[in-house]
Design an enzyme around this catalytic site. Sequence first.
Site, PDB file in Angstrom:
ATOM      1  N   LYS A  45       0.832  -1.201   0.000  1.00 43.07           N
ATOM      2  CA  LYS A  45       0.000   0.000   0.000  1.00 43.07           C
ATOM      3  C   LYS A  45       0.869   1.254   0.000  1.00 43.07           C
ATOM      4  O   LYS A  45       1.775   1.403   0.826  1.00 43.07           O
ATOM      5  CB  LYS A  45      -0.919   0.014   1.223  1.00 43.07           C
ATOM      6  CG  LYS A  45      -1.834   1.248   1.266  1.00 43.07           C
ATOM      7  CD  LYS A  45      -2.740   1.230   2.481  1.00 43.07           C
ATOM      8  CE  LYS A  45      -3.654   2.460   2.482  1.00 43.07           C
ATOM      9  NZ  LYS A  45      -4.578   2.469   3.636  1.00 43.07           N
ATOM     10  N   SER A 100      -9.380   2.643   2.395  1.00 40.67           N
ATOM     11  CA  SER A 100      -8.443   3.325   1.509  1.00 40.67           C
ATOM     12  C   SER A 100      -7.398   2.421   0.868  1.00 40.67           C
ATOM     13  O   SER A 100      -6.666   2.851  -0.024  1.00 40.67           O
ATOM     14  CB  SER A 100      -7.725   4.438   2.282  1.00 40.67           C
ATOM     15  OG  SER A 100      -6.973   3.884   3.359  1.00 40.67           O
ATOM     16  N   SER A 124     -10.231   0.306   6.599  1.00 36.16           N
ATOM     17  CA  SER A 124      -9.571   0.481   5.311  1.00 36.16           C
ATOM     18  C   SER A 124      -8.966  -0.782   4.725  1.00 36.16           C
ATOM     19  O   SER A 124      -8.573  -0.798   3.562  1.00 36.16           O
ATOM     20  CB  SER A 124      -8.469   1.549   5.417  1.00 36.16           C
ATOM     21  OG  SER A 124      -9.031   2.800   5.702  1.00 36.16           O
TER      22      SER A 124
END
Length: 331
Positions: A45, A100, A124
């Site tokens: 990420k 996210s 997330s």
Amino acid sequence: MSQLTEALTRLHQVEPVLCAFHEVFSTFPEVDPALPLAGVPIAVKRGERRSHRAALTALGCIPIGLTTTPDGTTPWQTWGRNARGVTRNPWNLDRTPGGSSAGSAVAVAAGIVPLATGVDGAGSIRIPAAWCGVIGLKTTSPDRAAVGVFTRDPALLASYLGTSEVSSPSAVWSADLGFATVDAEQDEIARRAASALHPRPVSLVLPDPAEDWFAGRCGPNPVLDELFETTDLLLTPTTPGPPHGHDGPGSRVNTSLTWAFNLSGHPAISIPAGFDAEGLPVGLQAVARHGREADLIAAARAVLGALPLHGHDVEKRQEAATYGYAHRHAR
């Protein structure tokens, strides 16, 4: 063909449509074949803690790129974007994958990598895992944001955590934590998947955590502390509804079932539970006592092992979905 070569080949097939990567690396480290995850390609990420990536490379993983996250132009976080466009859900390109940690969920769901990292500050990891039909783990943490991973394989999750423990956890079920508004279809599908763990219903009423979350007030939750004196796992749907379109979630609070556990620090996991009437994945959330990630692995194994479409049929269905959408829209 090595796992790394397979991952890069798959990435170049579907990335033009899915837009899951912010950056793809061109050089890769040599790996000691004796390491427990030697040669396993991972997606990382964008913006996550370097220490988490370093821990995975120390296990032998090979990062292939940085995945997409929201670009800061909207108040909601359940999406991602790169220079080519919005990150798309492999099951339906007109829907968001969640966020996210958007690109990481897509990278695993689309079969690019078997493992991807994420950071979960309100859901997330768990929300995109649910909406993309993969496992998503948030680890125990005293902080609101916790690291974790996406995968489709509970055994790989155990290797990531460095545990071989086999447990048989007890469980309770709450459809709404006493305050959330949850679609009936999400409730039904998650509840059906939860039956593999034989949960007993519990009358649980948590206060809506929104005010505490925005104030950053983390710490013990007396209601949860009392609950976990009598059970190993709390089961709920992961999300109140299905993935929204790329224009946003409207008034729905998609974190309503997840963010309480960011404040309390409990580890939590989203497990694939099945598909709704539109063919979109639904997630089952399991929450465990602090430090009891092994019980979450046990839950994932039990639930996935009991799913009617688990195993080869799911693999074929997922492959068909990804290739079908990607190839049709790539023309």
